[in-house]
Design a protein around this motif. Structure first.
Motif, short mmCIF file in Angstrom:
data_model
loop_
_atom_site.label_atom_id
_atom_site.label_comp_id
_atom_site.label_asym_id
_atom_site.label_seq_id
_atom_site.Cartn_x
_atom_site.Cartn_y
_atom_site.Cartn_z
N GLY A 1 8.39 2.69 2.60
CA GLY A 1 7.11 1.52 2.46
C GLY A 1 6.42 1.53 1.23
O GLY A 1 5.55 0.96 1.09
N GLY A 2 6.69 2.70 0.34
CA GLY A 2 5.72 2.90 -0.93
C GLY A 2 4.50 3.63 -0.40
O GLY A 2 3.98 3.89 0.45
N ILE A 3 4.34 4.37 -1.89
CA ILE A 3 2.95 5.00 -1.67
C ILE A 3 1.91 4.19 -1.47
O ILE A 3 0.85 4.44 -0.67
N VAL A 4 1.76 2.95 -2.21
CA VAL A 4 0.67 2.02 -2.18
C VAL A 4 0.55 1.52 -0.90
O VAL A 4 1.24 0.84 -0.33
N GLY A 5 -0.73 1.65 -0.16
CA GLY A 5 -0.93 1.23 1.08
C GLY A 5 -0.59 2.02 2.34
O GLY A 5 -0.80 1.46 3.46
N ASN A 6 -0.11 3.03 2.14
CA ASN A 6 0.42 4.14 3.12
C ASN A 6 -0.52 5.17 3.28
O ASN A 6 -1.45 5.53 2.15
N PRO A 7 -0.45 6.20 4.00
CA PRO A 7 -1.54 7.17 4.06
C PRO A 7 -1.70 8.18 2.89
O PRO A 7 -0.54 8.31 2.36
#
Length: 791
Positions: free
Chosen positions: A506-512
């Motif tokens: 899901g990508g680093i950006v926007g994830n915990p």
């Protein structure tokens, strides 16, 4: 010749020497006397007077090339006003650095209204994203571990990830990154202490939950000075490997000799420096990284009354030119926050925020930020012609101004203009804010900083390291594998309908967020691998938009400090961007260092060799030398200089300076080793040793910052702001503010850091990233057809 004047020059009593020389010149205006008076004025940083005397000396006797060189430097220094300290001299104060974190009253607006509770259908999608993320994490972690352990990533000396198939190569990179996260994050603060020795339990001030502070405090609500300006650089090596070199060890081998023999560019038949160029980048790429460094890292002002004396070798031309036997390098400021009982390991303070927050244009303190704002509709101050206001120093006023030159003028003005465009967008989208200057400014700052982070992550880094595996890995870092695979071009966006809670899928950006058990901060090792001075040319070749003819070839030193305003007064910004887009930078290899940087004047020091200083700083700050640096980062050391470089001349020079015994290879300096690496991953503009630090920090800068992870949501950025980030790349930013460049080669390239060629079919050696153009049918996941199908 006045022997007293010569003796005064040799004692560095320049004012006394100048008085004696002027007395003699009043009687007999000899060429030699003028040249010596020029030198005395030069050492006193009176560059206009120095130029006048050197001109007079050459009018009498024009055969002295050394005088002509000094005249050129003096004229450039006078044009650039390099005798002025920009910013004004200021040193770290322990009381200020240790003061409790605070935010000026009214500096931040109240939080935006929380988003409406998701409906049942939306909650189902979010639950599905969580489930996919949980399963995906287990599967990918297992695959990463198996691939890393079974296939490995090292041969006898060099890494091999780039020779693997696409998926295996990406998983191998992930394995390397996880090893670095596990073994190479070390705090510079004692165990159990908060960053900056802050008292525990401080209550977050209003607004810090939703907006960035000027000085970087309160990103971590429980550790308020984590990543803030005025806190220590952290480390990527074990404390036992941090050895601050002193006395003879600090100067062995002599860093000035290293600079002259291993860094200096060759000259052509006309005596002009020849630069080895990078064919697949333009000068905007070199400018960009200095622009980013101003956001991330700086040790502040050097100490002028505590210097390292670097002996000048007997054959060094500077001995006669400056009548001195040593070069004087001010030491790094000491850390005033050190406490009794701390381990005897060197530490240094970062002048700017460690976060990726755009502090180079916004400032790293509230007073600077307030000064730069217009106070109207959230906007920042900028002039009608697109340049920044100039203050009493003669230099553009912005958040970070050290080592200023016209390239930084361009970048700072561009992203101030971008900030103001974002304010216009937000004002139109949210009339209910009723022109709330503070809210518009702070939301626009969040968006603008994310635009810069995205450009660096998915455009600049793949441009300088154009390798198909790495290009995929960096895009996955930002978007996530699912988005990268199933959405193309402008349709790509973070936080897709199913927010997969996994950094890889899901990508680093926007994830915990994930700090891997250590507080966030940039490191001394990170500083050292960003010494990319070899990318700079000796001169700027300035053109008019759409015209290949060079209208002015400008020595680089004349564009420094206040010299930048003269350039922007003569050349429109669009012409400067066109010129930079069509000039190539230098390659990161030995004997390609700018000559002007080896004979530079800085405020407070008329003779300064940046090449010497680049070698010296790593030794002074306890960064391990090349082989130990590799060991610390999980790489194999070289066993001899024959392992390092293919060129026999380079190997011979390395042995001549460092020695030819097996143990002498341990003395190899980090900068020299990285520039000498002949074994580089496919397509790389630099080698694998530097790349280890890039692997670690490219992800960590995003993953540790809650404004790119937990808080990367509409509640903070607005829906319009998140669309702006998704739809913006560097090319879009340039064209938004300079639409007249749409009829140039910029329109012909996907990545604005590539040369702006206008040929119908682009040369793959100059445009290797065309192969990864997401808008073509050639997707790397579909096979090995990694070529552009059409121009």
């Amino acid at each position: 010749m006045n022997s007293e004047a010569l003796a005064a020059l040799d004692r560095r009593e320049f004012a006394q020497a100048l008085k004696l020389l002027e007395d003699d010149l009043a009687v007999q205006p000899e060429a030699e006397l003028h040249a010596l008076a020029g030198l005395a004025n030069f050492q006193l940083e009176r560059y206009e007077e120095a130029a006048r005397h050197y001109t007079a000396a050459l009018q009498i006797d024009g055969a002295h090339s050394a005088w002509r060189s000094m005249l050129t430097v003096a004229q450039a220094n006078a044009t650039a006003g390099v005798n002025v300290h920009v910013p004004a001299l200021q040193y770290f104060d322990a009381d200020e650095l240790l003061a409790p974190a605070s935010v000026s009253e009214g500096a931040l607006p109240s939080p935006l209204p929380p988003a409406r509770r998701a409906g049942g259908f939306k909650r189902l999608w979010l639950w599905l994203g969580w489930l996919i993320g949980a399963v995906g994490t287990l599967v990918l972690n297992g695959l990463t571990y198996l691939v890393g352990r079974i296939s490995g990533y090292r041969d006898k000396i060099w890494t091999n990830w780039y020779r693997k198939k696409m998926v295996i190569g990406v998983l191998t990179l992930a394995y390397m990154r996880e090893r670095l996260n596990k073994h190479n994050l070390s705090s510079s603060y004692p165990k159990g202490s908060l960053v900056g020795f802050q008292p525990a339990g401080q209550k977050p001030p209003p607004g810090v939950t939703h907006f960035r502070t000027a000085d970087g405090t309160w990103n971590n609500l429980a550790d308020p000075k984590e990543g803030a300006a005025g806190t220590r650089f952290l480390r990527n090596v074990e404390p036992s490997a941090i050895v601050t070199e002193t006395q003879e060890q600090l100067l062995t081998p002599n860093p000035r000799e290293i600079s002259h023999r291993l860094l200096t560019r060759d000259r052509d038949s006309d005596g002009l420096p020849t630069m080895k160029e990078v064919p697949f980048l333009n000068l905007l790429a070199a400018t960009w990284i200095q622009f980013m460094n101003g956001d991330w890292i700086n040790h502040g002002e050097i100490v002028f009354d505590d210097v390292i004396e670097v002996p000048l070798p007997d054959d060094d031309p500077a001995r006669n030119r400056y009548r001195q036997s040593a070069m004087f390098v001010g030491r790094t400021q000491p850390d005033p926050t050190r406490r009794d009982g701390e381990p005897a390991v060197t530490s240094s303070i970062n002048e700017v925020t460690h976060w990726w927050d755009g502090s180079q244009i916004y400032g790293s303190d509230q007073a600077t930020q307030d000064r730069l704002r217009s106070g109207v509709l959230g906007k920042m101050r900028i002039q009608r012609n697109g340049t920044l206001p100039v203050d009493e120093s003669g230099v553009e006023d912005t958040g970070f101004r050290r080592n200023w030159w016209v390239g930084l003028s361009m970048m700072h003005a561009l992203f101030v203009a971008e900030h103001n465009a974002i304010c216009d967008m937000l004002h139109a989208a949210h009339p209910e804010w009723d022109g709330d200057d503070n809210r518009l400014f702070n939301v626009a700052r969040l968006i603008n900083a994310a635009v810069m982070a995205k450009i660096h992550s998915v455009e600049w880094t793949p441009a300088i390291l154009p390798n198909k595996i790495l290009d995929l890995g960096l895009n996955v870092n930002w978007y996530g594998l699912a988005t990268y695979m199933f959405r193309k071009g402008k349709k790509r966006r973070t936080l897709s309908e199913i927010n997969i809670r996994n950094a890889e899928l899901g990508g680093i950006v926007g994830n915990p967020s994930d700090k891997h058990g250590q507080p966030f901060g940039l490191t001394e090792e990170f500083v050292e691998v960003y010494r990319l001075h070899s990318m700079l040319p000796e001169t700027l070749r300035l053109r008019r938009r759409g015209d290949d003819d060079v209208v002015e070839e400008l020595p680089f030193p004349e564009t420094r400090q206040s010299g930048s305003t003269g350039v922007t007064a003569r050349h429109p910004m669009s012409d400067l961007f066109y010129s930079f887009g069509n000039q190539l930078p230098g390659a990161l290899q030995l004997n390609n260092f700018p000559r002007f940087l080896q004979d530079l004047s800085i405020p407070g020091n008329p003779f300064f060799d940046v090449g010497t200083v680049d070698v010296l700083r790593a030794r002074e700050r306890g960064v391990p030398r090349y082989n130990e640096f590799r060991r610390q980062l999980g790489l194999n050391p070289i066993e001899s200089f024959d392992d390092l470089a293919d060129d026999p001349h380079i190997r011979s020079e390395l042995k001549a300076i460092y020695g030819d015994k097996p143990e002498d290879v341990e003395q190899l300096d980090l900068l020299i080793g990285t520039l000498a690496e002949g074994h580089r991953p496919s397509g790389f503009g630099f080698g694998e040793t530097m790349f280890q630090i890039f692997i670690l920090n490219a992800s960590r800068r995003l993953q540790a910052d809650r404004f790119y992870t937990d808080c990367y949501r509409e509640e903070y950025y607005t829906a319009e702001g998140m669309r702006w980030i998704d739809q913006t790349d560097f090319k879009a930013v340039i064209l938004r503010h300079h639409p007249e460049l749409a009829d140039t080669g910029l329109a012909n390239v996907k990545n604005a850091f590539e040369p702006w060629d206008e040929t119908p079919i682009l040369d793959p050696t100059r445009h290797p990233l065309r192969a990864s153009d997401s808008e073509t049918k050639d997707n790397p996941w579909l096979g090995d057809g990694y070529r552009r199908a059409s121009a």
